[in-house]
Design a protein around this motif. Structure first.
Motif, short mmCIF file in Angstrom:
data_model
loop_
_atom_site.label_atom_id
_atom_site.label_comp_id
_atom_site.label_asym_id
_atom_site.label_seq_id
_atom_site.Cartn_x
_atom_site.Cartn_y
_atom_site.Cartn_z
N PRO A 158 0.88 -1.24 0.10
CA PRO A 158 -0.03 -0.01 -0.12
C PRO A 158 0.70 1.22 0.16
O PRO A 158 0.99 1.84 1.01
N SER A 159 1.47 1.50 -1.17
CA SER A 159 2.05 2.89 -1.34
C SER A 159 1.28 4.06 -1.49
O SER A 159 0.31 3.92 -1.75
N TRP A 160 1.93 5.12 -1.69
CA TRP A 160 1.22 6.33 -2.10
C TRP A 160 0.53 6.09 -3.64
O TRP A 160 -0.35 6.70 -3.98
N GLN A 161 1.58 5.45 -4.19
CA GLN A 161 1.01 5.34 -5.70
C GLN A 161 -0.28 4.21 -5.95
O GLN A 161 -1.15 4.73 -6.42
N THR A 162 -0.35 3.45 -5.09
CA THR A 162 -1.45 2.39 -4.92
C THR A 162 -2.74 3.37 -4.53
O THR A 162 -3.77 3.40 -5.17
N LEU A 163 -2.47 4.18 -3.36
CA LEU A 163 -3.38 4.82 -2.91
C LEU A 163 -3.85 5.86 -3.78
O LEU A 163 -5.16 5.90 -4.18
N GLY A 164 -3.07 6.55 -4.29
CA GLY A 164 -3.27 7.62 -5.58
C GLY A 164 -4.06 6.99 -6.58
O GLY A 164 -5.19 7.54 -7.14
N GLY A 165 -3.77 5.70 -7.27
CA GLY A 165 -4.48 5.19 -8.43
C GLY A 165 -5.94 4.88 -7.96
O GLY A 165 -6.88 4.90 -8.54
N ILE A 166 -6.00 4.37 -6.77
CA ILE A 166 -7.38 4.02 -6.55
C ILE A 166 -8.19 5.20 -6.08
O ILE A 166 -9.56 5.16 -6.81
N LEU A 167 -7.69 6.22 -5.42
CA LEU A 167 -8.33 7.29 -5.42
C LEU A 167 -8.78 7.83 -6.71
O LEU A 167 -9.96 8.43 -6.92
N ALA A 168 -8.09 7.90 -7.45
CA ALA A 168 -8.15 8.82 -9.13
C ALA A 168 -9.32 7.84 -9.71
O ALA A 168 -10.27 8.44 -10.61
N ALA A 169 -9.05 6.45 -9.61
CA ALA A 169 -10.14 5.75 -10.32
C ALA A 169 -11.62 5.80 -9.62
O ALA A 169 -12.60 5.83 -10.36
N VAL A 170 -11.69 5.86 -8.10
CA VAL A 170 -12.95 6.03 -7.73
C VAL A 170 -13.59 7.45 -8.00
O VAL A 170 -14.91 7.55 -8.26
N ALA A 171 -12.69 8.52 -8.10
CA ALA A 171 -13.07 9.85 -8.34
C ALA A 171 -13.63 9.95 -9.74
O ALA A 171 -14.71 10.60 -9.95
N LEU A 172 -12.83 9.24 -10.78
CA LEU A 172 -13.32 9.15 -11.98
C LEU A 172 -14.70 8.55 -12.17
O LEU A 172 -15.84 9.19 -12.65
N LEU A 173 -15.02 7.37 -11.43
CA LEU A 173 -16.42 6.65 -11.45
C LEU A 173 -17.39 7.57 -10.83
O LEU A 173 -18.75 7.66 -11.45
N ALA A 174 -17.11 8.22 -9.96
CA ALA A 174 -18.01 9.12 -8.92
C ALA A 174 -18.54 9.98 -10.13
O ALA A 174 -19.80 10.47 -10.07
N GLN A 175 -17.61 10.87 -10.61
CA GLN A 175 -18.13 11.93 -11.42
C GLN A 175 -18.83 11.44 -12.74
O GLN A 175 -19.97 11.99 -13.03
N LEU A 176 -18.59 10.34 -13.37
CA LEU A 176 -19.31 9.73 -14.41
C LEU A 176 -20.77 9.45 -13.87
O LEU A 176 -21.60 9.77 -14.56
N LEU A 177 -20.67 8.77 -12.68
CA LEU A 177 -21.96 8.30 -12.34
C LEU A 177 -23.07 9.62 -11.90
O LEU A 177 -24.15 9.65 -12.19
N VAL A 178 -22.25 10.64 -11.25
CA VAL A 178 -23.14 11.77 -10.95
C VAL A 178 -23.61 12.37 -12.09
O VAL A 178 -24.92 12.77 -12.03
N VAL A 179 -22.95 12.48 -13.35
CA VAL A 179 -23.58 13.14 -14.56
C VAL A 179 -24.67 12.39 -15.13
O VAL A 179 -25.41 12.78 -15.63
#
Lengths: 181, 102
Positions: free
Chosen positions: A93-114
């Motif tokens: 669980p490095s910062w890279q993993t965390l950042g990747g997961i966060l970016a993917a979740v943010a992407l999904l969230a904004q798509l679903l909201v739209v």
């Protein structure tokens, strides 16, 4: 709700479960061979969606070209380079993993909201389409009339990619035998 | 239209796209990154076809077929790079392929 409608809903949920499950399997499995097999399942369940959306020709092309030809190429390369030498994650669980997961979740969230914002009005009613919507004849006519330039450009792109693949393979063989580069 | 509306298909397409994006960002094996890239393209394809059905025009399906052809070209080049890495005895890890020449 009619019986036909219920059957379509059941098929839709089965396809959605297969689609999302196999997509997660592609990302999470350590073994590249199993990941490729999971992607074949994903492509087939997407073809089911295409059939439900009355895109018969695209569904057939998906199964033949994608799940057939492209994935066979993938499996050959995986068999060639070996499937056991995988580095599964970016090392705990490095910062890279965390950042990747966060970016993917943010992407999904904004798509679903739209989508949810648009779902109440514009997306509510799908247009009625004729029985020959999405059959090969109408798609072929569209490809050779309105989208002729795109059709020709795609063939050039495929030709260039094929030549590039041959050059990449041939060059590495020449350097291995000690010839000039 | 029988069954779920267009928005349901768009939701699944977005989820597949996001899962593929997570795979591209998290995995270091170029083969699995290419597989995750295929997931992203296919999520976009599902959205294109859902919109084509929603608007009642075929242009989205034509564009989905174009995306399919471009994905095939991308796989050819990507797999060519992986095979070149294997032939040069470079370990299959994208972090080791950060420069264009030795």
């Amino acid at each position: 709700m009619s019986a036909e409608n219920i059957i379509v809903w059941i098929v839709w949920f089965a396809a959605a479960a297969g689609c999302l499950g196999s997509a997660l399997a592609v990302v999470l499995l350590r073994n590249a061979l199993f990941a490729a097999l999971a992607l074949i399942g994903n492509l087939v369940s997407l073809a089911v969606f295409y059939l439900l959306l009355s895109a018969e020709f695209v569904a057939a092309a998906q199964v033949l070209v994608y799940a057939g030809a492209v994935m066979v190429m993938f499996l050959f390369v995986i068999a060639y380079v070996g499937w056991n030498l995988d580095v599964a994650w970016t090392g705990g669980p490095s910062w890279q993993t965390l950042g990747g997961i966060l970016a993917a979740v943010a992407l999904l969230a904004q798509l679903l909201v739209v989508i949810a914002l648009a779902a109440t009005n514009q997306l509510k009613h799908a247009k009625h389409v004729s029985a020959n919507f999405g059959d090969p004849a109408s798609i072929g006519r569209l490809f050779l009339s309105n989208h002729l330039l795109a059709f020709e450009v795609i063939s050039i792109v495929l030709l260039v990619a094929a030549i590039g693949g041959v050059i990449l393979g041939a060059q590495s063989r020449r350097t291995r035998t000690g010839g000039r580069r | 239209m029988l069954g779920p509306g267009i928005a349901w298909y768009l939701g699944v397409g977005s989820a597949v796209f996001a899962i593929g994006a997570a795979g591209v960002m998290l995995r270091r094996n170029p083969l699995i990154m290419l597989l995750a890239l295929e997931l992203m393209l296919n999520g976009a394809n599902l959205v294109l076809i859902a919109f084509a059905r929603g608007h009642g025009t075929l242009d989205g399906q034509v564009f989905a077929l174009a995306v399919m052809a471009v994905a095939a070209a991308e796989v050819v080049v990507g797999l060519g790079l992986v095979v070149a890495m294997a032939r040069r005895k470079i370990e299959i890890d994208v972090d080791l392929l950060s420069r264009l020449r030795k």
